[in-house]
Design a protein around this motif. Structure first.
Motif, PDB file in Angstrom:
ATOM      1  N   MET A   1      15.654  22.273  33.265  1.00 28.42           N
ATOM      2  CA  MET A   1      15.223  21.048  33.944  1.00 28.42           C
ATOM      3  C   MET A   1      16.268  19.972  33.697  1.00 28.42           C
ATOM      4  O   MET A   1      16.619  19.698  32.556  1.00 28.42           O
ATOM      5  N   THR A   2      16.755  19.360  34.758  1.00 26.58           N
ATOM      6  CA  THR A   2      17.671  18.228  34.666  1.00 26.58           C
ATOM      7  C   THR A   2      16.847  16.956  34.753  1.00 26.58           C
ATOM      8  O   THR A   2      16.041  16.801  35.676  1.00 26.58           O
ATOM      9  N   ILE A   3      17.026  16.058  33.803  1.00 23.79           N
ATOM     10  CA  ILE A   3      16.291  14.789  33.774  1.00 23.79           C
ATOM     11  C   ILE A   3      17.290  13.666  33.546  1.00 23.79           C
ATOM     12  O   ILE A   3      18.099  13.729  32.610  1.00 23.79           O
ATOM     13  N   ILE A   4      17.224  12.654  34.403  1.00 22.03           N
ATOM     14  CA  ILE A   4      18.073  11.473  34.223  1.00 22.03           C
ATOM     15  C   ILE A   4      17.235  10.208  34.387  1.00 22.03           C
ATOM     16  O   ILE A   4      16.165  10.235  34.997  1.00 22.03           O
ATOM     17  N   GLY A   5      17.743   9.118  33.838  1.00 22.79           N
ATOM     18  CA  GLY A   5      17.149   7.812  34.048  1.00 22.79           C
ATOM     19  C   GLY A   5      18.096   6.957  34.865  1.00 22.79           C
ATOM     20  O   GLY A   5      19.318   7.093  34.751  1.00 22.79           O
ATOM     21  N   ILE A   6      17.526   6.116  35.689  1.00 29.03           N
ATOM     22  CA  ILE A   6      18.304   5.164  36.482  1.00 29.03           C
ATOM     23  C   ILE A   6      17.620   3.811  36.341  1.00 29.03           C
ATOM     24  O   ILE A   6      16.406   3.712  36.503  1.00 29.03           O
ATOM     25  N   SER A   7      18.403   2.806  36.039  1.00 28.17           N
ATOM     26  CA  SER A   7      17.851   1.464  35.923  1.00 28.17           C
ATOM     27  C   SER A   7      18.743   0.512  36.697  1.00 28.17           C
ATOM     28  O   SER A   7      19.907   0.298  36.336  1.00 28.17           O
ATOM     29  N   LEU A   8      18.194  -0.020  37.769  1.00 26.27           N
ATOM     30  CA  LEU A   8      18.954  -0.919  38.636  1.00 26.27           C
ATOM     31  C   LEU A   8      18.367  -2.326  38.648  1.00 26.27           C
ATOM     32  O   LEU A   8      18.746  -3.151  39.470  1.00 26.27           O
ATOM     33  N   GLY A   9      17.399  -2.583  37.764  1.00 27.68           N
ATOM     34  CA  GLY A   9      16.823  -3.917  37.661  1.00 27.68           C
ATOM     35  C   GLY A   9      15.745  -4.219  38.681  1.00 27.68           C
ATOM     36  O   GLY A   9      15.474  -5.393  38.952  1.00 27.68           O
ATOM     37  N   HIS A  10      15.092  -3.183  39.258  1.00 26.82           N
ATOM     38  CA  HIS A  10      14.025  -3.442  40.235  1.00 26.82           C
ATOM     39  C   HIS A  10      12.934  -4.307  39.609  1.00 26.82           C
ATOM     40  O   HIS A  10      12.481  -4.040  38.493  1.00 26.82           O
ATOM     41  N   ALA A  11      12.517  -5.323  40.334  1.00 27.05           N
ATOM     42  CA  ALA A  11      11.545  -6.279  39.818  1.00 27.05           C
ATOM     43  C   ALA A  11      10.139  -5.706  39.697  1.00 27.05           C
ATOM     44  O   ALA A  11       9.352  -6.151  38.862  1.00 27.05           O
ATOM     45  N   ASP A  12       9.803  -4.727  40.549  1.00 28.04           N
ATOM     46  CA  ASP A  12       8.439  -4.190  40.526  1.00 28.04           C
ATOM     47  C   ASP A  12       8.433  -2.761  41.059  1.00 28.04           C
ATOM     48  O   ASP A  12       9.443  -2.249  41.541  1.00 28.04           O
ATOM     49  N   ASP A  13       7.264  -2.115  40.955  1.00 27.61           N
ATOM     50  CA  ASP A  13       7.117  -0.733  41.413  1.00 27.61           C
ATOM     51  C   ASP A  13       7.459  -0.591  42.893  1.00 27.61           C
ATOM     52  O   ASP A  13       8.092   0.377  43.300  1.00 27.61           O
ATOM     53  N   ARG A  14       7.031  -1.547  43.686  1.00 23.34           N
ATOM     54  CA  ARG A  14       7.272  -1.471  45.130  1.00 23.34           C
ATOM     55  C   ARG A  14       8.766  -1.405  45.445  1.00 23.34           C
ATOM     56  O   ARG A  14       9.208  -0.581  46.238  1.00 23.34           O
ATOM     57  N   ALA A  15       9.555  -2.246  44.796  1.00 28.94           N
ATOM     58  CA  ALA A  15      11.002  -2.245  45.028  1.00 28.94           C
ATOM     59  C   ALA A  15      11.614  -0.919  44.576  1.00 28.94           C
ATOM     60  O   ALA A  15      12.471  -0.356  45.267  1.00 28.94           O
ATOM     61  N   ALA A  16      11.179  -0.416  43.436  1.00 26.22           N
ATOM     62  CA  ALA A  16      11.693   0.866  42.940  1.00 26.22           C
ATOM     63  C   ALA A  16      11.321   2.005  43.887  1.00 26.22           C
ATOM     64  O   ALA A  16      12.142   2.884  44.172  1.00 26.22           O
ATOM     65  N   GLU A  17      10.094   2.000  44.398  1.00 25.95           N
ATOM     66  CA  GLU A  17       9.665   3.043  45.336  1.00 25.95           C
ATOM     67  C   GLU A  17      10.462   2.981  46.634  1.00 25.95           C
ATOM     68  O   GLU A  17      10.853   4.025  47.171  1.00 25.95           O
ATOM     69  N   HIS A  18      10.704   1.799  47.150  1.00 20.73           N
ATOM     70  CA  HIS A  18      11.509   1.674  48.377  1.00 20.73           C
ATOM     71  C   HIS A  18      12.900   2.251  48.150  1.00 20.73           C
ATOM     72  O   HIS A  18      13.423   2.982  48.993  1.00 20.73           O
ATOM     73  N   TRP A  19      13.491   1.935  47.005  1.00 29.39           N
ATOM     74  CA  TRP A  19      14.807   2.478  46.697  1.00 29.39           C
ATOM     75  C   TRP A  19      14.747   4.010  46.661  1.00 29.39           C
ATOM     76  O   TRP A  19      15.599   4.686  47.250  1.00 29.39           O
ATOM     77  N   LEU A  20      13.741   4.558  45.970  1.00 25.22           N
ATOM     78  CA  LEU A  20      13.612   6.011  45.885  1.00 25.22           C
ATOM     79  C   LEU A  20      13.528   6.648  47.268  1.00 25.22           C
ATOM     80  O   LEU A  20      14.214   7.635  47.552  1.00 25.22           O
ATOM     81  N   HIS A  21      12.694   6.100  48.123  1.00 19.10           N
ATOM     82  CA  HIS A  21      12.510   6.673  49.456  1.00 19.10           C
ATOM     83  C   HIS A  21      13.768   6.545  50.316  1.00 19.10           C
ATOM     84  O   HIS A  21      13.998   7.365  51.202  1.00 19.10           O
ATOM     85  N   ASP A  22      14.597   5.538  50.030  1.00 17.13           N
ATOM     86  CA  ASP A  22      15.844   5.365  50.776  1.00 17.13           C
ATOM     87  C   ASP A  22      16.955   6.293  50.287  1.00 17.13           C
ATOM     88  O   ASP A  22      17.839   6.664  51.052  1.00 17.13           O
ATOM     89  N   VAL A  23      16.920   6.676  49.008  1.00 13.07           N
ATOM     90  CA  VAL A  23      18.042   7.384  48.404  1.00 13.07           C
ATOM     91  C   VAL A  23      17.779   8.873  48.167  1.00 13.07           C
ATOM     92  O   VAL A  23      18.684   9.690  48.284  1.00 13.07           O
ATOM     93  N   VAL A  24      16.549   9.237  47.837  1.00 15.70           N
ATOM     94  CA  VAL A  24      16.250  10.608  47.454  1.00 15.70           C
ATOM     95  C   VAL A  24      15.406  11.288  48.529  1.00 15.70           C
ATOM     96  O   VAL A  24      14.381  10.752  48.956  1.00 15.70           O
ATOM     97  N   ARG A  25      15.852  12.458  48.959  1.00 13.26           N
ATOM     98  CA  ARG A  25      15.101  13.256  49.933  1.00 13.26           C
ATOM     99  C   ARG A  25      14.458  14.425  49.189  1.00 13.26           C
ATOM    100  O   ARG A  25      15.152  15.383  48.842  1.00 13.26           O
ATOM    101  N   PRO A  26      13.136  14.354  48.931  1.00  8.60           N
ATOM    102  CA  PRO A  26      12.479  15.422  48.177  1.00  8.60           C
ATOM    103  C   PRO A  26      12.698  16.815  48.770  1.00  8.60           C
ATOM    104  O   PRO A  26      12.799  17.790  48.028  1.00  8.60           O
ATOM    105  N   ALA A  27      12.809  16.913  50.087  1.00  2.03           N
ATOM    106  CA  ALA A  27      13.018  18.222  50.717  1.00  2.03           C
ATOM    107  C   ALA A  27      14.339  18.845  50.273  1.00  2.03           C
ATOM    108  O   ALA A  27      14.479  20.072  50.286  1.00  2.03           O
ATOM    109  N   ASP A  28      15.303  18.025  49.862  1.00  2.20           N
ATOM    110  CA  ASP A  28      16.602  18.529  49.411  1.00  2.20           C
ATOM    111  C   ASP A  28      16.622  18.888  47.926  1.00  2.20           C
ATOM    112  O   ASP A  28      17.603  19.438  47.435  1.00  2.20           O
ATOM    113  N   VAL A  29      15.546  18.550  47.204  1.00  7.61           N
ATOM    114  CA  VAL A  29      15.507  18.761  45.757  1.00  7.61           C
ATOM    115  C   VAL A  29      14.181  19.447  45.396  1.00  7.61           C
ATOM    116  O   VAL A  29      13.200  18.785  45.064  1.00  7.61           O
ATOM    117  N   PRO A  30      14.132  20.775  45.468  1.00  2.88           N
ATOM    118  CA  PRO A  30      12.881  21.479  45.148  1.00  2.88           C
ATOM    119  C   PRO A  30      12.376  21.146  43.749  1.00  2.88           C
ATOM    120  O   PRO A  30      13.160  21.067  42.803  1.00  2.88           O
TER     121      PRO A  30
END
Length: 170
Positions: A1-30
Motif C-alpha cells: 500500500m502506498t500512502i502519502i500526505g498532501i498539505s496545501l493549506g485548504h481552509a476547510d473540508d469543502r475546499a480540500a474535496e474540490h481539489w481532490l475531485h479536480d486532481v485525482v481520478r478514482p477510476a485511474d487508481v484502483p
C-alpha cells in the motif's frame, strides 16, 4: 500500500474535496482511499492523505516546506487508520439515494455503521445517503456515523451542505 500526505493549506473540508475531485481520478487508481485530516500546524487547515494498493498517480503536487509536517501527520494517521474522513474510497460512487445498512456495507469499503451514542443499527434499516457519505477511520475501522431522521430511517450525521456556525440570519 502506498500512502502519502498532501498539505496545501485548504481552509476547510469543502475546499480540500474540490481539489481532490479536480486532481485525482478514482477510476485511474484502483482501491484508492482519499481522506481529509484536520491539522493545527502551521495553522489550522485541512490536509489530505491518499492511499492505494498499487501506487498513486504521478504529478501530485509537493507541499510547501511550511506544510510538510502537516502532510506527514495526515500520512501517519492514515497509515495507522487512526483518523481521517474518507472522501474517495471503493464503492463510494454506488452510495446514492436510499439503501439499507446491509447494502451500504456490501457495496462499499465501509466496515461499520454506528448511531450517534454508539448503538449499531439493524441491517435492514433504511439509510438516506443524501448522496454524501463520508465515513471516518476509527480504531482501524472505516465507520459511518449516522443519526435518526424519521421513523425507521437514518442518514449520515455529516450534512452535505451545512450552515456555517455564524451564518447571517437576515
Amino acid at each position: 500500500m502506498t500512502i502519502i500526505g498532501i498539505s496545501l493549506g485548504h481552509a476547510d473540508d469543502r475546499a480540500a474535496e474540490h481539489w481532490l475531485h479536480d486532481v485525482v481520478r478514482p477510476a485511474d487508481v484502483p482501491g484508492l482511499f482519499a481522506c481529509t485530516h484536520l491539522v493545527r500546524a502551521p495553522r489550522p487547515h485541512v490536509a489530505i492523505s491518499l492511499a492505494a494498493p498499487d501506487g498513486l498517480p504521478d504529478g501530485l503536487p509537493a507541499c510547501a516546506a511550511e506544510f510538510a509536517p502537516a502532510a506527514q501527520v495526515a500520512a501517519a494517521e492514515h497509515r495507522q487508520l487512526s483518523s481521517g474522513r474518507a472522501v474517495l474510497y471503493p464503492g463510494v460512487e454506488s452510495l446514492v439515494g436510499e439503501l439499507s445498512v446491509a447494502e451500504l456495507l456490501e457495496r462499499s469499503a465501509i466496515e461499520q455503521v454506528t448511531l450517534l451514542g454508539g448503538a449499531q443499527p439493524q441491517d435492514d434499516i433504511r439509510l438516506e445517503t443524501r448522496d454524501f457519505v463520508r465515513p471516518q477511520w476509527i480504531n482501524g475501522v472505516l465507520t459511518l456515523i449516522v443519526a435518526p431522521v424519521g421513523a425507521g430511517r437514518i442518514a449520515p450525521f455529516e450534512l452535505p451542505d451545512p450552515t456555517p456556525c455564524c451564518a447571517d440570519k437576515h
